[in-house]
Structure formats: structure tokens, C-alpha cells
Design a protein around this motif. Structure first.
Motif, PDB file in Angstrom:
ATOM      1  N   GLY A   1     -17.855 -20.854  34.307  1.00 20.50           N
ATOM      2  CA  GLY A   1     -18.962 -21.027  35.230  1.00 20.50           C
ATOM      3  C   GLY A   1     -19.024 -22.443  35.740  1.00 20.50           C
ATOM      4  O   GLY A   1     -18.176 -23.263  35.388  1.00 20.50           O
ATOM      5  N   PRO A   2     -20.020 -22.731  36.543  1.00 15.82           N
ATOM      6  CA  PRO A   2     -20.158 -24.108  37.020  1.00 15.82           C
ATOM      7  C   PRO A   2     -20.668 -25.005  35.904  1.00 15.82           C
ATOM      8  O   PRO A   2     -21.230 -24.525  34.925  1.00 15.82           O
ATOM      9  N   THR A   3     -20.451 -26.301  36.047  1.00 21.33           N
ATOM     10  CA  THR A   3     -20.973 -27.268  35.093  1.00 21.33           C
ATOM     11  C   THR A   3     -22.486 -27.181  35.070  1.00 21.33           C
ATOM     12  O   THR A   3     -23.117 -26.994  36.113  1.00 21.33           O
ATOM     13  N   TRP A   4     -23.059 -27.336  33.890  1.00 23.47           N
ATOM     14  CA  TRP A   4     -24.502 -27.243  33.755  1.00 23.47           C
ATOM     15  C   TRP A   4     -25.164 -28.354  34.566  1.00 23.47           C
ATOM     16  O   TRP A   4     -24.854 -29.524  34.392  1.00 23.47           O
ATOM     17  N   GLY A   5     -26.057 -27.991  35.453  1.00 22.87           N
ATOM     18  CA  GLY A   5     -26.640 -28.983  36.351  1.00 22.87           C
ATOM     19  C   GLY A   5     -28.143 -28.989  36.329  1.00 22.87           C
ATOM     20  O   GLY A   5     -28.771 -29.372  37.312  1.00 22.87           O
TER      21      GLY A   5
END
Lengths: 667, 304
Positions: free
Chosen positions: A546-550
Motif C-alpha cells: 500500500g502507500p506509505t502511511w501519511g
């Protein structure tokens, strides 16, 4: 052998200038190989106990030129040969990206070959006059190597800066040699020993200081380091690699040779070197961290590593002065091993930086990012070299730093100046910590994350021919890290020379420790491997990407990443008193602001105080005579006429005055 | 017998954070989880699947393994009384410190690997603080090697005791500094608050935001191990002259328990420092360790 060496050098120079531009690189490689094989042959013999000695007849000017190769020179010869060879193998590929005129290419390769030959000469020659000649050739060829991209103004400026500073070094060396020559009448290096024995301690110490500054400029000891951070970024990467790897080590060699020839004052010299080195090491790494230009960063790290080598030399010299074999062994062996280690990992770092430069056409770290996906091998090499330069096990940097630590710790126990030595321990520990900060920044920002700047061309890994010398260097780095005990036995002979006696005690203890270290290092590698396999076996296969935690912000934005400047921001605040920070910032104006720019530059405070300020004043003073340089030929002819007139008139006038005085006296 | 300190540290590591959490819950009047709860959490983490960020590379997956391996490696050097660790040689504490630094290096670049703004923040702080803390450790070990004339953990610890009462004082001071180093290295109060929920104020926790599953389990267990390791180091200052095992082992566990309770108490009653006060705080311990060094100089009469 010496004659064969000279002939082969001349032959290859001729060949380089004659062949087709595309083949020049090949010829240069061949030349380096032939010369390396010749000198390595003698060097290996010297390291195993058969020192080489020869006397060349240098005619009426030079007199007898002593060519001697003891085990110290031999060690430096081997380091030089390996690094030079890897440098040319890499450089040949690197220059493919920088098309230049055929003449420039010839000039570059010839300088490279000559530089190698001059370095070899420096390690072989023990005649002051011939040594200075070799030294001068080395300095000038290095200058030509640096200014390969001479169309750019800053390259030329950096080159000339280097040329001037290396000539200050030469002036000081010449001064020292003249000093010795006038009192002994001999050009042989042994004359230094004779002079020191006859002249007394104070004079010997003063002579040492003159030489130390001379060699120190070449090596880059603070405050004589200012040419390094300019010359390295300007030069092509392979040249930066060899300059940082071995050219500055010529200065170290000079100091070591001097220490060998100095019969007294060991304690005073040792503490002096130790003090200068501690400052050098700390200052180098402190400034390295705030650099934005990758090659400038690496240049400051060279200064730091010279400091580490210097700490080793200092502790070794103190050990000789105190008569402690283990301290002397650990110090000198650590210093000399670090010479090799630094040559390896620093050149590898510069080659990796060169690959990055060829791909991105920039050296500014903040414009990079995420390169590990495009250039996995370059990234791996950079990582290995970074770990090694931070002195982390299981790589080679740890081994030499550990030896130096051992020397320092035994010095704390056995000398009466523990409070001085502990400062060196603190410095070494701090240097280690700072290097960690610096290289996590360099590696993390350059190779990890995502690209911080839009790249227009596709970024690709370099070809195998470029990666080959890098791989060889990396293998050697790991090899030294895993099997240090082999290198300790090689270093026995060079170190014995300093102690002036066969040394079994220091060597035995060090070899024992290295055996243990080797076991520990293998243990570490094994442990990592086992745990990695365990991870493969145990960890759940259920993997989601998934995408990096933002923090609920899910859009990719490379702009949100940490940059090199933000990574070291809190650090930069702490060291503010040590640097000159120039910051320019745009104000936010209007409802829809224009794109904003902010720039931060860090300047070397010592440089501005010791180089820039005097230069500015000197230029101000000399500027008053600018009217003389008005550019019209008539005036120059007039100056010539005035000069001739004065040179004729002055003796005449003096004569006349003298006669007048004579007459007056008779009256 | 060389394995004894390794075994004891491993046993301690299972309970350490549990005791801290238990102390905190008792002090704040909560019922709180059981002592084994942190370990259960770790075991659960080790078994569940992971989520990886798409920006990460192999570095991110390798780092936790290297991290835990370096801590285990460092533990091998810790002695137990006059009993050597698994590995021991002259200057082994240098290896100890540099091995731990290797793990730290990997954790820092792993957090940069995610390309996250938060994790870079944590990485930057971790790198800075670990740099600042390094000298204190080396000064203490250097002082003791000056005091005893030895350079390996076991020789230093077994020679240091029972010289005079001053050495006990120095030992206690060193134990205090080691405890603080452990707090800083593990990112606990007052330098960092593991329970904070604002990324901007975290250090260690923010670095591992993207780790999950097995890797997260390793990192969490790494904290336990590190605590137990420093606890064991501190325990070595308090052994009895004869090193009888029936004293040594209770002393070891007693010190570990006291250490864990102290950490719990500190976390219950203090607030986290502002970030820009942390460097000053850490440097203060460098000066305390310099005090130890001066004490040793006075003892050995080597002050110039």
C-alpha cells in the motif's frame, strides 16, 4: 628496474598521444598495469623482508639518487597501484559520458599515467632533490586531471586554488630540504637523521613542524584543508576517487617517513600530531554533514579520515616515545591499515557518486531520491562503502578504527596524560556517531524514498564494465572486514621499522585480538543470515502493498519527504557557531503567491578566516598597482626599457656613490 | 557457563516491559494488563501478515533483522560477574558499541526508505541523539579501563570492585549514567514518550510507523532485549566479592526489577522534554561521565 619503469612510462605516453581517441583509455589501462606490475613486484618482496635498494647516477645536478624501498613504501605502493588501477578502469567508462576533444583525452590519460609514475617515484626516491621533482610532477598532473572539464569556470577556479596551495606545500618542503642540505651537504634522506642528531632537540622539532605543514597541506590536515572541498567536486569522479584515495596519502607517507627519520622528540611529535588530528577529524565530519553537494560531502569526509589516520600515527609515535610496543603497534598498524581502507571505501563512494552524476547530471543531494530502484547495484556499493566509512562491523573501516581504539585505550592505562588521551577517545567516538548521521543522510536521501525532482530522461544502471572495478573494491572491503588477521601479519614489518626493533609483543597481542574480532564478525554475519532465514520460514506470507502511511493523507507526494537539509536541521542548529550560514528566503506575497525559493549555504569558517580574508586584503593591496596593467603594448615596452635602464643605472649609481664617498674620505 | 548471562538476559527480556507497564498502571490506579501482555502482543505480531509501503525496497525488509541481530550480538559480550560473556576480548566494548550502531544505521535508513515525512523526522532525531550519547559510554568505559588497567567488559567489572569505597561511588554513578543511556537508546521518557499520539513529537515510534507483522514484532522485542541488556550491564556493578551464584542471580534479577520499576516511575511522574531541550539533556550525561573520569584520575593520581 628504475630505468625500465621510466622507459615504459615514456613509451605509453607516446602511445596514448598517437592512437585513435577511442583506444586511448585502453592504452592508459595497459600502461598502468605494466607499471603497477613492475613496482608491485618489488613491493611484495620488500614486504616479505627483502628491501630494495639501488643508486642511480643523476649527473652533476642530482648527484647520486638513492632508490630505496622499505616495507612502509612498499605498503603505500601496493595501495596506490590497486586504487590507480581501479580508478582508470572506472574512469575509462566514466569518460564515455563526457565527450571531449581528442587532445583533452590525451592530456587526461597522459596526466593519469604520469601521476601514477610520480607517486611511485615519491615512494621509491630517497633523494631530496629528485623527490621534490617527483612531488612537483604529481602536483601538476593532478591539477591537469582536476580541470578536465575546463570549460566550466568553477572547475578552473578550484583547480587553480589547488595548484596554488600545493605549491605552498612545495615551498615549505623545499625550505626544509634546503635547511637540511646546508647543514649536512647531502641530499639523501638519511641526512635528516644526521642533522637531527647533531642539531639538538629544539631545531629538530622546528624542522619537523616545517615538514609537517608542508606534507599536511597535501594530506588535508585542518587548517590546511581548504583546497580539498573545492578540488574534489570539480574533478571527474574517478579523479576525485584517486585524489581522495591516494593522492592525499602521499602527505601521510611524507609524515610517516619523517617520523621514521626523526630520532628524538617522539612524545612531543606524537602529542602534536594527535592534537592536530583530533581537530582535523572532528572539523571534517562536522562540516561534512551540512554539505548539500555529494562530492563536497565526501571531500570533507576525506579530511575526517585523515584525522583518524593522524590519531593512529600520533598514538603510535607516543607509543614509541613511551617504549610501549602494543601502543606503537596498534597506532601505526591502525593508521596504515586505515590508509588502505580509506582508499578503498572512499574511491568506491566517489565512483558511486559518479554513476549518480552521470545519470542525473547533478550533485545536489536534495534533487535526488529513490535511485535504489533504478540503480540497485550502485546503491548496494554505496551502502557497503557507507557502512565501512562509518566504521561499522563487519566492514574494513571498523578494523582500523578498532586498532586505533586499542592503542588509545592502552595509552590511557600506561601514560601519565590520560586526560589528553581521553579527549582523543571522545573525539573518535563522536566522529563515529557523526559519520553515522552523515551517511544515513547521504544514503537515505540519494537512494531511498522517491525522486525529489522530476527526471526527464530514464535513469538506468551503469554497464558491467563500470561496475566491475567497483565490485572488486567492494569485495576487498568485505574481505578485510572478515579476515583482518591476515593484514596484521602483513603490517608487521612496516611497523617494526618505527619501533626500530623486531616487535613480537605488540604484534602477538594485536593478532590475537584480530583473531577474536574475526570470530565475532563472522558470528555477526552468521547471526544476521540465520535470522534472515528464520524470517523467511516464520513470517506470514500474507503481504499487502500500500502507500506509505501519511496520517490519512493518501496521495503520493514526493515533496512531503524529508530532505537532506531537514534531516540535519536540528544538528545544524547545534553547530551554528562553527559555520557561516547564508540563508535566502522569499517572502509569501499576495493571495496567490508565486513559486518560492529558499536557499541555505554553509561556509567553512576557517577557510574564510585563513584563506579568503588574507587573499582579499592582498588583492586589495595589489589592486593599487592595477594601473600598470593597462593593456597597451607601448607601456609594456616602456616598462621593459625602464627595467633595463634601472638594472644598468643602479650599479652605476652605487659605484658613483662609492667613488664619491672614497673621494670625500680622502679629502 | 559462558551462556549464563545470555540466558538470564533472555529471561529478563520477557518480563521487562511488562513490569514497566504494570508499574505505570499501579501508580495511576488502573487495573492494567498482565506482566506477560507485551510479550503476547509481540508473539501475535510475529504471526500476522504484513503491509509494505510501495516506496520501500529490500532495505526496509532487511533492517529489523539486522537490528535484532546486532542487539543479540551485543548481548553476547555482556559478562555475568566474573563469568565471561560468550565473546570476550580486549576492547570488546568498542565492538559492543559499534555493533549496536550498525543496527541503528539500518533502522534509520529503513525509515528513510518509506519516503514519509514523519519517519524522516524520527530518523533525524534518532541519528542525532545516538551521536550525542556515544561519547558518554566511551568516557565511562575509558575511565574504568584507566582505573583497572583492563579493556574488556569482564576484566573491568571483576577488577573494579572492592578496591575502595570510592569505586563503589563511581560504580553507582556509572550505573546511573548507564540507566539514562538505556532510556535514551530505547527512546523512553523523558527524551521520548512511547505513548504519545502525535507524530511530530515522537522519535522511535515514528520511525517504525510503516513496519507491521513480523518486522514490527522483531523491533518491539528488540526494545525488550535492549532494556534487559543495559539492566544486565548495570547489575554487573553490584555483585558480591565472591560471586557466589546464590547471591549473584538474585542480585541480577533484583537490579533488573528495580530498573524496570524506576523506568515505570519516571514515566508516570515526568513529562517529555521539548525536542530542542533533548540535546542539552543528553550532553549533561556526557559531563557526568566526565566527572567519573575526573574521579578516576584523582584515584589513580594521574591528573597532571
Amino acid at each position: 628496474m628504475s630505468v625500465a619503469f621510466l622507459i615504459s612510462t615514456l613509451l605509453f605516453i607516446l602511445l596514448i598521444s598517437l592512437v585513435h581517441p577511442g583506444k586511448k583509455g585502453m592504452v592508459a589501462v595497459a600502461g598502468i598495469i605494466v607499471n603497477s606490475v613492475m613496482s608491485s613486484w618489488i613491493a611484495v618482496a620488500a614486504l616479505s623482508g627483502n628491501a630494495f635498494s639501488q643508486v642511480l647516477n643523476g649527473g652533476p645536478v642530482f648527484g647520486d639518487i638513492a632508490i630505496r624501498l622499505d616495507s612502509i613504501s612498499a605498503w603505500f605502493i601496493l595501495v596506490t597501484n590497486f586504487t590507480m588501477l581501479m580508478g582508470i578502469l572506472y574512469g575509462r567508462q566514466y569518460l564515455r559520458h563526457h565527450p571531449a576533444r581528442s587532445a583533452d583525452m590525451s592530456m587526461h590519460y597522459i596526466s593519469y599515467l604520469l601521476n601514477h609514475a610520480a607517486l611511485t617515484g615519491i615512494y621509491f626516491i630517497q633523494n631530496m632533490l629528485a623527490f621534490l621533482c617527483a612531488w612537483e610532477i604529481m602536483a601538476i598532473t593532478a591539477f591537469i586531471l582536476v580541470i578536465f572539464e575546463h570549460a566550466r569556470m568553477e572547475t578552473l577556479k578550484a583547480g587553480i586554488n589547488y595548484l596554488i596551495q600545493s605549491h605552498i606545500s612545495i615551498i615549505l618542503l623545499t625550505l626544509g630540504f634546503i635547511w637540511v642540505y646546508t647543514s649536512t651537504g647531502s641530499f639523501d634522506f638519511e641526512a635528516i637523521r644526521t642533522y637531527c642528531l647533531s642539531a639538538g632537540k629544539e631545531a629538530a622539532l622546528l624542522l619537523f613542524l616545517v615538514f609537517f605543514v608542508g606534507f599536511g597541506i597535501k594530506a588535508g590536515f585542518v587548517p590546511f584543508h581548504t583546497w580539498l572541498p573545492h578540488a574534489h567536486p570539480a574533478a571527474p569522479s574517478h579523479v576525485s576517487g584517486i585524489m581522495s584515495g591516494i593522492l592525499i596519502k602521499a602527505g601521510i607517507y611524507g609524515i610517516l617517513r619523517l617520523l621514521l627519520l626523526m630520532p628524538e622528540n617522539h612524545l612531543a611529535m606524537g602529542y602534536f600530531i594527535l592534537a592536530v588530528s583530533v581537530i582535523t577529524g572532528l572539523y571534517g565530519v562536522i562540516l561534512a554533514i551540512v554539505q548539500h553537494n555529494i562530492k563536497k560531502l565526501l571531500a570533507y569526509h576525506s579530511i575526517e579520515n585523515i584525522g583518524i589516520i593522524g590519531i593512529g600515527m600520533g598514538i603510535g609515535t607516543i607509543g614509541v616515545g613511551l617504549g610501549s610496543p602494543f601502543m606503537a603497534f596498534a597506532g601505526y598498524a591502525g593508521a596504515m591499515l586505515h590508509v588502505l581502507n580509506h582508499a578503498l571505501f572512499k574511491s568506491l563512494l566517489f565512483y558511486s557518486a559518479g554513476n549518480v552524476y552521470n545519470a542525473l547530471h547533478t550533485l545536489v543531494i536534495d534533487r535526488m531520491g529513490g535511485l535504489i530502484r533504478n540503480m540497485p547495484r550502485t546503491a548496494l556499493f554505496f551502502l557497503i562503502a557507507s557502512l565501512a566509512i562509518c566504521g561499522l562491523p563487519p566492514f574494513n573501516g571498523f578494523i582500523s578504527e578498532f586498532l586505533i581504539y586499542s592503542g588509545l585505550l592502552s595509552a590511557i592505562g600506561s601514560s601519565h596524560t590520560a586526560s589528553v588521551i581521553i579527549l582523543a577517545v571522545i573525539a573518535l567516538a563522536l566522529i563515529g556517531g557523526l559519520a553515522l548521521l552523515c551517511f544515513t543522510k547521504a544514503f537515505g536521501i540519494i537512494f531511498l524514498g522517491t525522486a525529489r525532482h522530476v527526471q526527464h530522461a530514464e535513469i538506468r544502471e551503469e554497464n558491467n564494465a563500470t561496475l566491475f572495478p567497483m565490485a572488486l573494491t567492494a569485495i576487498l572491503i568485505i574481505f578485510i572486514g572478515l579476515l583482518p588477521q591476515l593484514f596484521i601479519s602483513v603490517l608487521r614489518r612496516p611497523v617494526e621499522l618505527f619501533m626500530n626493533m623486531p616487535d613480537l609483543e605488540g604484534m602477538r597481542v594485536s593478532a590475537q585480538i584480530m583473531q577474536q574480532i574475526s570470530i565475532a564478525v563472522w558470528g555477526l554475519v552468521l547471526l544476521i543470515a540465520i535470522l534472515w532465514l528464520l524470517r523467511k520460514a516464520i513470517a506470514s506470507r500474507q503481504v499487502t502493498v500500500g502507500p506509505t502511511w501519511g496520517c490519512a493523507y493518501t496521495t503520493d507526494s514526493p515533496k512531503l519527504q524529508y530532505t537532506a537539509s531537514s534531516f540535519v536541521r536540528s544538528y545544524a542548529k547545534i553547530i551554528k557557531p562553527l559555520t557561516i550560514t547564508k540563508k535566502s528566503k522569499d517572502e509569501v506575497l499576495g493571495i496567490i503567491p508565486k513559486p518560492l525559493h529558499t536557499e541555505t549555504h554553509f561556509h567553512d569558517k576557517l577557510e574564510s578566516g585563513l584563506v579568503d580574508w588574507p587573499t582579499r586584503n592582498l588583492r586589495g593591496f595589489l589592486g593599487r598597482f592595477k594601473f600598470l596593467q593597462n593593456g597597451s603594448v607601448q607601456f609594456y615596452v616602456l616598462y621593459g626599457v625602464v627595467f633595463i635602464a634601472i638594472s644598468i643605472a643602479v650599479p652605476l649609481i652605487i659605484n658613483a656613490v662609492r667613488n664619491l664617498a672614497h673621494i670625500l674620505k680622502h679629502l | 557457563m559462558r551462556m549464563i548471562s545470555l540466558l538470564l538476559i533472555l529471561i529478563t527480556s520477557f518480563f521487562f516491559t511488562g513490569i514497566i507497564i504494570r508499574t505505570k498502571s499501579i501508580l495511576s490506579g488502573r487495573k492494567g494488563p498482565g506482566i506477560m501482555q507485551p510479550m503476547k502482543d509481540i508473539i501475535r505480531s510475529l504471526r500476522i501478515g504484513s503491509v509494505y509501503s510501495k516506496t520501500t525496497s529490500f532495505i526496509f525488509q532487511l533492517a529489523p533483522t539486522v537490528y535484532i541481530a546486532t542487539i543479540l550480538m551485543a548481548i553476547l559480550f555482556i559478562p555475568f560477574g566474573n563469568q565471561r560473556g560468550v565473546l570476550s576480548f580486549n576492547g570488546d566494548f568498542v565492538f559492543f558499541a559499534y555493533t549496536l550502531a550498525l543496527g541503528k544505521f539500518f533502522m534509520i535508513i529503513a525509515s528513510l526508505d518509506t519516503g514519509s515525512s514523519f519517519e524522516g523526522m524520527g530518523a533525524s532525531r534518532e541519528a542525532l541523539y545516538s551521536m550525542l550519547v556515544e561519547p558518554a559510554f566511551f568516557i565511562i568505559m575509558g575511565s574504568f579501563s584507566l582505573l583497572t588497567g583492563f579493556t574488556s567488559f569482564v576484566d573491568i567489572f571483576s577488577a573494579m570492585h572492592f578496591g575502595s569505597y570510592v569505586t563503589y561511588g563511581l560504580g553507582a554513578l556509572a550505573a546511573f549514567v548507564f540507566a539514562i543511556i538505556a532510556l535514551i537508546e530505547n527512546s523512553r521518557m523523558p527524551v521520548d514518550d512511547p505513548k504519545t499520539h502525535l507524530e511530530l513529537t515522537m522519535i522511535h515510534e515514528v520511525m517504525i510507523l510503516d513496519n507491521s507483522g513480523y518486522d514490527l514484532g522483531l523491533i518491539l522485542y528488540g526494545t525488550n532485549l535492549k532494556f534487559a541488556m543495559y539492566g544486565a550491564l548495570i547489575a554487573n556493578f553490584f555483585h558480591t566479592p565472591g560471586y557466589e551464584w546464590y547471591y549473584s542471580i538474585p542480585i541480577f534479577f533484583g537490579v533488573q526489577l528495580a530498573f524496570a520499576v524506576t523506568v515505570g516511575v519516571v514515566e508516570s511522574f515526568s513529562a517529555r522534554f521539548r525536542m530542542n531541550h533533548n540535546p542539552q539533556f543528553i550532553l549533561m550525561f556526557t559531563s557526568i561521565s566526565l566527572l567519573i573520569f575526573l574521579g578516576v584520575l584523582l584515584l589513580t593520581g594521574k591528573i597532571i
